[in-house]
Write a protein that holds these residues in place. Structure first.
Motif, PDB file in Angstrom:
ATOM      1  N   PHE A 199       0.808  -1.223   0.000  1.00 37.00           N
ATOM      2  CA  PHE A 199       0.000   0.000   0.000  1.00 37.00           C
ATOM      3  C   PHE A 199       0.844   1.278   0.000  1.00 37.00           C
ATOM      4  O   PHE A 199       0.290   2.377  -0.059  1.00 37.00           O
ATOM      5  CB  PHE A 199      -0.935   0.012   1.215  1.00 37.00           C
ATOM      6  CG  PHE A 199      -2.002  -1.054   1.152  1.00 37.00           C
ATOM      7  CD1 PHE A 199      -3.095  -0.891   0.321  1.00 37.00           C
ATOM      8  CD2 PHE A 199      -1.884  -2.215   1.898  1.00 37.00           C
ATOM      9  CE1 PHE A 199      -4.073  -1.874   0.247  1.00 37.00           C
ATOM     10  CE2 PHE A 199      -2.858  -3.196   1.838  1.00 37.00           C
ATOM     11  CZ  PHE A 199      -3.956  -3.034   1.007  1.00 37.00           C
ATOM     12  N   LYS A 200       2.162   1.121   0.068  1.00 33.51           N
ATOM     13  CA  LYS A 200       3.011   2.300   0.106  1.00 33.51           C
ATOM     14  C   LYS A 200       2.885   3.075  -1.201  1.00 33.51           C
ATOM     15  O   LYS A 200       2.949   2.517  -2.288  1.00 33.51           O
ATOM     16  CB  LYS A 200       4.471   1.898   0.325  1.00 33.51           C
ATOM     17  CG  LYS A 200       5.383   3.070   0.636  1.00 33.51           C
ATOM     18  CD  LYS A 200       6.790   2.591   0.985  1.00 33.51           C
ATOM     19  CE  LYS A 200       7.677   3.773   1.346  1.00 33.51           C
ATOM     20  NZ  LYS A 200       9.053   3.342   1.687  1.00 33.51           N
ATOM     21  N   GLY A 201       2.700   4.377  -1.092  1.00 36.68           N
ATOM     22  CA  GLY A 201       2.577   5.206  -2.287  1.00 36.68           C
ATOM     23  C   GLY A 201       1.169   5.312  -2.821  1.00 36.68           C
ATOM     24  O   GLY A 201       0.895   6.109  -3.719  1.00 36.68           O
ATOM     25  N   MET A 202       0.235   4.501  -2.286  1.00 35.98           N
ATOM     26  CA  MET A 202      -1.148   4.594  -2.757  1.00 35.98           C
ATOM     27  C   MET A 202      -2.114   4.816  -1.593  1.00 35.98           C
ATOM     28  O   MET A 202      -3.319   4.660  -1.738  1.00 35.98           O
ATOM     29  CB  MET A 202      -1.557   3.330  -3.516  1.00 35.98           C
ATOM     30  CG  MET A 202      -1.593   2.069  -2.677  1.00 35.98           C
ATOM     31  SD  MET A 202      -2.277   0.633  -3.534  1.00 35.98           S
ATOM     32  CE  MET A 202      -4.000   1.063  -3.628  1.00 35.98           C
ATOM     33  N   SER A 203      -1.570   5.180  -0.439  1.00 35.96           N
ATOM     34  CA  SER A 203      -2.440   5.359   0.731  1.00 35.96           C
ATOM     35  C   SER A 203      -2.002   6.574   1.523  1.00 35.96           C
ATOM     36  O   SER A 203      -1.031   6.521   2.263  1.00 35.96           O
ATOM     37  CB  SER A 203      -2.384   4.111   1.617  1.00 35.96           C
ATOM     38  OG  SER A 203      -1.052   3.824   1.995  1.00 35.96           O
ATOM     39  N   GLU A 204      -2.710   7.662   1.340  1.00 29.33           N
ATOM     40  CA  GLU A 204      -2.394   8.900   2.054  1.00 29.33           C
ATOM     41  C   GLU A 204      -3.630   9.388   2.807  1.00 29.33           C
ATOM     42  O   GLU A 204      -4.767   9.166   2.369  1.00 29.33           O
ATOM     43  CB  GLU A 204      -1.946   9.986   1.071  1.00 29.33           C
ATOM     44  CG  GLU A 204      -0.742   9.618   0.218  1.00 29.33           C
ATOM     45  CD  GLU A 204       0.551   9.496   1.016  1.00 29.33           C
ATOM     46  OE1 GLU A 204       0.568   9.937   2.186  1.00 29.33           O
ATOM     47  OE2 GLU A 204       1.530   8.964   0.469  1.00 29.33           O
ATOM     48  N   VAL A 205      -3.390  10.057   3.937  1.00 26.29           N
ATOM     49  CA  VAL A 205      -4.493  10.684   4.671  1.00 26.29           C
ATOM     50  C   VAL A 205      -4.886  11.921   3.876  1.00 26.29           C
ATOM     51  O   VAL A 205      -4.258  12.968   3.986  1.00 26.29           O
ATOM     52  CB  VAL A 205      -4.073  11.050   6.108  1.00 26.29           C
ATOM     53  CG1 VAL A 205      -5.238  11.704   6.837  1.00 26.29           C
ATOM     54  CG2 VAL A 205      -3.615   9.815   6.864  1.00 26.29           C
TER      55      VAL A 205
END
Length: 330
Positions: free
Chosen positions: A177-183
């Motif tokens: 999920f790194k790079g596709m999951s931001e608050v």
């Protein structure tokens, strides 16, 4: 409803007509028991402690209920308390200037359906990247931007940790999920006391169009989830975060994890303030079941789609997303 400068819009003896929902939408079981089957997961536990691995607990809760609470999560209590206090200050201000983008919703502008108002006030704003959108946040209280920035940094760390644990539980590669999951979005709500909560709603039943949502509700109740065809209350645990699975994670898991309906009901005497943070993919990200979770026995249940296509089908969230993209271009 006209508001007098010396009183609040909710200081009334009876619920005004334009806040009363049709009978089919009115909450019938506000006093339903607290749901003790929504797991409370201690993130400090490990197999070495002789406890159940939190990865296993999170995966089970995400598969069976779609909701869980986390404690010992690592976010300093002072940062959480500061965020709640600055939001109380914001909602207590006699006059809240509405941004040109319209992300502050008062009782007179917060519509639910068919012209009926929600019994709440709501503040919504973008969060990622902080340095690019902080100018869209309230300037008063004067410490709002500093306090909420610190809070969001911690939320990003916690959300990344939880998603990594979910990735491990599903058998996805580390960092999936790194790079596709931001608050990307913060939504804070004030639910004031209501003369007759059985006629109103704080938020209509809905599912979140996120990967996951993290909610801080302090010691206030009102959140309800649909479980086994019944609305049940989610208990309020001091210094805990409620985590729920959003539609995008249900898709990526190929239906293994559940995004379920939830709502907020009001209270006669107590005020509820909550902070919801939505962890979303980027607008152009393609959302589809993870390839390792698709095979002949378990074919893909979902069609690949850009995230922005998904939210545009959700009118309320889609309208906000379009406004957000336009504002960040300016």
């Amino acid at each position: 409803m006209k508001e007098d400068k010396d009183s609040k819009w909710f200081d009334v003896e009876f619920v005004p007509k334009d806040y009363i929902f049709p009978k089919e939408d009115q909450p019938r079981n506000i006093d339903s028991p607290v749901c003790d089957s929504i797991p409370v997961i201690d993130l400090s536990n490990s197999k070495a402690d002789g406890h159940i691995n939190p990865v296993e607990s999170i995966l089970t809760a995400s598969q069976e209920i779609g909701f869980f609470q986390v404690i010992n999560h690592g976010i300093p209590e002072t940062i959480v308390n500061d965020a709640m206090n600055v939001l109380k200050e914001f909602f207590d201000m006699p006059s809240k200037k509405t941004h040109t983008t319209g992300w502050i919703y008062t009782s007179s502008t917060d519509y639910a359906k068919d012209g009926v108002h929600l019994w709440r006030e709501n503040l919504k704003h973008p969060c990622h990247p902080i340095e690019d959108c902080i100018h869209l946040w309230p300037e008063n209280p004067t410490r709002y931007q500093e306090v909420i920035s610190a809070y969001l940094v911690e939320i990003q760390k916690l959300s990344s940790r939880i998603l990594e644990m979910i990735s491990e539980g599903l058998g996805l590669q580390s960092g999936y999920f790194k790079g596709m999951s931001e608050v990307q979005l913060l939504s804070s709500n004030l639910y004031p006391p209501c003369p007759d909560p059985s006629l109103t709603l704080g938020i209509l039943p809905h599912q979140d169009p996120s990967l996951i949502t993290l909610l801080y509700q302090s010691d206030s109740t009102g959140l309800q989830v649909m479980k086994d065809g019944q609305w049940v209350n989610v208990g309020a645990i001091p210094n805990a975060f409620v985590v729920n699975i959003g539609n995008q994670l249900e898709i990526i898991s190929n239906g293994k994890l559940k995004s379920i309906k939830h709502r907020v009901v009001n209270n006669t005497h107590e005020t509820r303030i909550s902070i919801a943070t939505f962890v979303n993919p980027s607008p152009d990200c393609i959302i589809e079941p993870a390839k390792v979770l698709v095979n002949e026995l378990e074919p893909s249940q979902y069609t690949a789609k850009q995230y922005k296509e998904f939210v545009q089908c959700n009118k309320a969230f889609g309208d906000y997303t379009v406004a957000l993209q336009n504002a960040l271009k300016n």
